[in-house]
Enzyme design. Structure first.
Site, mmCIF file in Angstrom:
data_model
loop_
_atom_site.group_PDB
_atom_site.id
_atom_site.type_symbol
_atom_site.label_atom_id
_atom_site.label_comp_id
_atom_site.label_asym_id
_atom_site.label_seq_id
_atom_site.Cartn_x
_atom_site.Cartn_y
_atom_site.Cartn_z
ATOM 1 N N THR A 1 8.995 55.975 -9.999
ATOM 2 C CA THR A 1 8.532 57.045 -10.885
ATOM 3 C C THR A 1 9.495 58.239 -10.888
ATOM 4 O O THR A 1 9.825 58.775 -11.942
ATOM 5 C CB THR A 1 7.121 57.508 -10.443
ATOM 6 O OG1 THR A 1 6.252 56.368 -10.448
ATOM 7 C CG2 THR A 1 6.573 58.575 -11.364
ATOM 8 N N PHE B 1 -0.137 67.869 -13.189
ATOM 9 C CA PHE B 1 0.847 67.757 -14.261
ATOM 10 C C PHE B 1 0.289 67.093 -15.523
ATOM 11 O O PHE B 1 1.013 66.883 -16.490
ATOM 12 C CB PHE B 1 2.087 66.993 -13.762
ATOM 13 C CG PHE B 1 1.783 65.633 -13.174
ATOM 14 C CD1 PHE B 1 1.591 64.525 -13.991
ATOM 15 C CD2 PHE B 1 1.669 65.466 -11.795
ATOM 16 C CE1 PHE B 1 1.317 63.273 -13.461
ATOM 17 C CE2 PHE B 1 1.392 64.209 -11.253
ATOM 18 C CZ PHE B 1 1.209 63.117 -12.085
ATOM 19 N N ARG C 1 15.505 54.073 -14.833
ATOM 20 C CA ARG C 1 15.384 55.487 -14.438
ATOM 21 C C ARG C 1 16.504 55.888 -13.483
ATOM 22 O O ARG C 1 17.001 57.024 -13.526
ATOM 23 C CB ARG C 1 14.015 55.747 -13.805
ATOM 24 C CG ARG C 1 12.870 55.767 -14.825
ATOM 25 C CD ARG C 1 11.530 55.759 -14.112
ATOM 26 N NE ARG C 1 10.386 55.865 -15.015
ATOM 27 C CZ ARG C 1 9.143 55.576 -14.661
ATOM 28 N NH1 ARG C 1 8.888 55.139 -13.433
ATOM 29 N NH2 ARG C 1 8.152 55.708 -15.521
ATOM 30 N N GLU D 1 -3.592 49.019 -22.167
ATOM 31 C CA GLU D 1 -2.577 49.787 -22.894
ATOM 32 C C GLU D 1 -2.132 49.067 -24.167
ATOM 33 O O GLU D 1 -1.927 49.698 -25.208
ATOM 34 C CB GLU D 1 -1.386 50.076 -21.968
ATOM 35 C CG GLU D 1 -1.764 51.090 -20.892
ATOM 36 C CD GLU D 1 -0.739 51.280 -19.780
ATOM 37 O OE1 GLU D 1 -0.992 52.107 -18.881
ATOM 38 O OE2 GLU D 1 0.321 50.610 -19.791
ATOM 39 N N LYS E 1 9.688 57.031 -23.929
ATOM 40 C CA LYS E 1 9.088 58.344 -24.135
ATOM 41 C C LYS E 1 10.005 59.214 -25.020
ATOM 42 O O LYS E 1 11.177 58.862 -25.237
ATOM 43 C CB LYS E 1 8.848 59.007 -22.776
ATOM 44 C CG LYS E 1 7.866 58.234 -21.873
ATOM 45 C CD LYS E 1 7.718 58.944 -20.530
ATOM 46 C CE LYS E 1 6.896 58.146 -19.532
ATOM 47 N NZ LYS E 1 6.800 58.831 -18.218
ATOM 48 N N ARG F 1 8.439 46.651 -14.118
ATOM 49 C CA ARG F 1 8.422 47.838 -13.250
ATOM 50 C C ARG F 1 9.693 47.922 -12.406
ATOM 51 O O ARG F 1 10.193 48.999 -12.118
ATOM 52 C CB ARG F 1 7.193 47.810 -12.335
ATOM 53 C CG ARG F 1 5.859 47.867 -13.073
ATOM 54 C CD ARG F 1 5.460 49.251 -13.455
ATOM 55 N NE ARG F 1 5.180 50.109 -12.303
ATOM 56 C CZ ARG F 1 4.722 51.348 -12.394
ATOM 57 N NH1 ARG F 1 4.486 51.885 -13.583
ATOM 58 N NH2 ARG F 1 4.506 52.070 -11.319
ATOM 59 N N TYR G 1 -3.029 58.326 -20.662
ATOM 60 C CA TYR G 1 -2.864 58.745 -19.260
ATOM 61 C C TYR G 1 -4.192 59.113 -18.595
ATOM 62 O O TYR G 1 -4.187 59.852 -17.611
ATOM 63 C CB TYR G 1 -1.889 59.920 -19.191
ATOM 64 C CG TYR G 1 -0.419 59.494 -19.204
ATOM 65 C CD1 TYR G 1 0.071 58.546 -18.294
ATOM 66 C CD2 TYR G 1 0.482 60.055 -20.107
ATOM 67 C CE1 TYR G 1 1.411 58.162 -18.301
ATOM 68 C CE2 TYR G 1 1.835 59.673 -20.104
ATOM 69 C CZ TYR G 1 2.278 58.733 -19.197
ATOM 70 O OH TYR G 1 3.613 58.356 -19.186
ATOM 71 N N HIS H 1 7.874 54.320 -19.890
ATOM 72 C CA HIS H 1 6.601 53.955 -19.272
ATOM 73 C C HIS H 1 6.482 52.438 -19.229
ATOM 74 O O HIS H 1 6.890 51.764 -20.161
ATOM 75 C CB HIS H 1 5.430 54.522 -20.088
ATOM 76 C CG HIS H 1 4.111 53.934 -19.682
ATOM 77 N ND1 HIS H 1 3.387 54.428 -18.623
ATOM 78 C CD2 HIS H 1 3.429 52.853 -20.142
ATOM 79 C CE1 HIS H 1 2.300 53.682 -18.466
ATOM 80 N NE2 HIS H 1 2.293 52.726 -19.374
ATOM 81 N N ASN I 1 11.361 61.072 -17.265
ATOM 82 C CA ASN I 1 11.835 59.786 -16.724
ATOM 83 C C ASN I 1 11.905 58.669 -17.763
ATOM 84 O O ASN I 1 11.944 57.498 -17.435
ATOM 85 C CB ASN I 1 11.035 59.398 -15.474
ATOM 86 C CG ASN I 1 9.572 59.180 -15.763
ATOM 87 O OD1 ASN I 1 9.150 59.246 -16.929
ATOM 88 N ND2 ASN I 1 8.779 58.895 -14.738
HETATM 89 P P1 ADP Z 1 4.719 55.652 -13.536
HETATM 90 O O1 ADP Z 1 5.099 56.173 -14.912
HETATM 91 O O2 ADP Z 1 5.940 55.289 -12.735
HETATM 92 O O3 ADP Z 1 3.688 54.551 -13.602
HETATM 93 P P2 ADP Z 1 2.582 57.514 -12.717
HETATM 94 O O4 ADP Z 1 1.595 56.637 -13.404
HETATM 95 O O5 ADP Z 1 2.304 57.936 -11.313
HETATM 96 O O6 ADP Z 1 4.064 56.860 -12.720
HETATM 97 O O7 ADP Z 1 2.795 58.844 -13.559
HETATM 98 C C1 ADP Z 1 2.864 58.793 -14.953
HETATM 99 C C2 ADP Z 1 3.931 59.742 -15.429
HETATM 100 O O8 ADP Z 1 3.565 61.071 -15.069
HETATM 101 C C3 ADP Z 1 5.306 59.556 -14.792
HETATM 102 O O9 ADP Z 1 6.067 58.545 -15.403
HETATM 103 C C4 ADP Z 1 5.923 60.923 -14.982
HETATM 104 O O10 ADP Z 1 6.421 61.068 -16.316
HETATM 105 C C5 ADP Z 1 4.722 61.834 -14.837
HETATM 106 N N1 ADP Z 1 4.667 62.379 -13.465
HETATM 107 C C6 ADP Z 1 4.323 61.705 -12.332
HETATM 108 N N2 ADP Z 1 4.388 62.514 -11.259
HETATM 109 C C7 ADP Z 1 4.775 63.732 -11.724
HETATM 110 C C8 ADP Z 1 5.025 64.991 -11.129
HETATM 111 N N3 ADP Z 1 4.887 65.175 -9.821
HETATM 112 N N4 ADP Z 1 5.408 66.009 -11.932
HETATM 113 C C9 ADP Z 1 5.559 65.838 -13.242
HETATM 114 N N5 ADP Z 1 5.333 64.681 -13.883
HETATM 115 C C10 ADP Z 1 4.952 63.633 -13.148
#
Ligand code: ADP
Length: 169
Positions: free
Chosen positions: A111, A77, A122, A146, A29, A105, A69, A135, A132
């Site tokens: 996350t 968010f 991370r 994707e 990212k 993963r 997304y 992705h 973080n």
């Molecule tokens: P991952 O990236 O681990 O698959 P998710 O698909 O749940 O996680 O979320 C996508 C992305 O959204 C996360 O990597 C993070 O950047 C962002 N995100 C998730 N939860 C939050 C939150 N509570 N507040 C802000 N950003 C969030």
């Protein structure tokens, strides 16, 4: 007819191998790119033994980020997340290898970086969930979707890496 020449056996092995190889979509990212973590992240996947089959650097549009997304569009968010993903260069990649979706993963970690184990990307390199740095696809279906969203088929490169016989035996 029961004895195949060595080359044919090798080809069969390669084909069998290629058929079972899975692919995942990994993106560094904008925070990971700006913090100079591209090589660190690429290196962790590479050293593990996974194979890089596509890579490019792009600044996604907001619209594109929303497509990426789309599963999260009801989350509070979502808008900030899409603004962020489209705020600068992203390194988009496809990595290939046995178990690469699930193990990718694991390499990435939870996350929320506060909950990621040390030793994960991370866990070692990020502090807050909104920044973080990386992705990774969370399953076979999302990996396929994707990869198709970010790459044209001709951008994926199929090749036999010299290391494969040492990684897989
Ligand atoms: P991952 O990236 O681990 O698959 P998710 O698909 O749940 O996680 O979320 C996508 C992305 O959204 C996360 O990597 C993070 O950047 C962002 N995100 C998730 N939860 C939050 C939150 N509570 N507040 C802000 N950003 C969030």
């Amino acid at each position: 007819a029961l004895v195949l020449p060595t080359a044919a056996i090798m080809l069969q092995d390669q084909e069998a191998h290629a058929a079972e190889m899975e692919r995942t979509f990994i993106a560094i990212k904008p925070d990971g790119v700006q913090r100079g973590l591209i090589s660190e992240i690429v290196s962790r996947f590479e050293r593990k033994g996974f194979k890089l089959v596509a890579i490019k650097i792009v600044i996604p549009s907001k619209d594109f980020a929303e497509k990426h997304y789309h599963d999260l569009k009801e989350r509070p968010f979502f808008n900030g997340l899409c603004d962020f993903l489209s705020s600068g260069p992203v390194v988009a990649m496809v990595w290939e290898g046995e178990g690469v979706i699930k193990y990718g993963r694991k390499l990435i970690g939870a996350t929320d970086p506060q909950k990621s184990e040390p030793g994960t990307i991370r866990g070692d390199l990020a502090v807050v969930v909104g920044r973080n740095i990386i992705h990774g696809s969370d399953g076979p279906e999302t990996a396929k979707d994707e990869i198709n969203l970010w790459f044209k088929p001709e951008e994926l490169v199929s090749y036999t890496s010299n290391a494969e016989k040492w990684v897989y035996g």
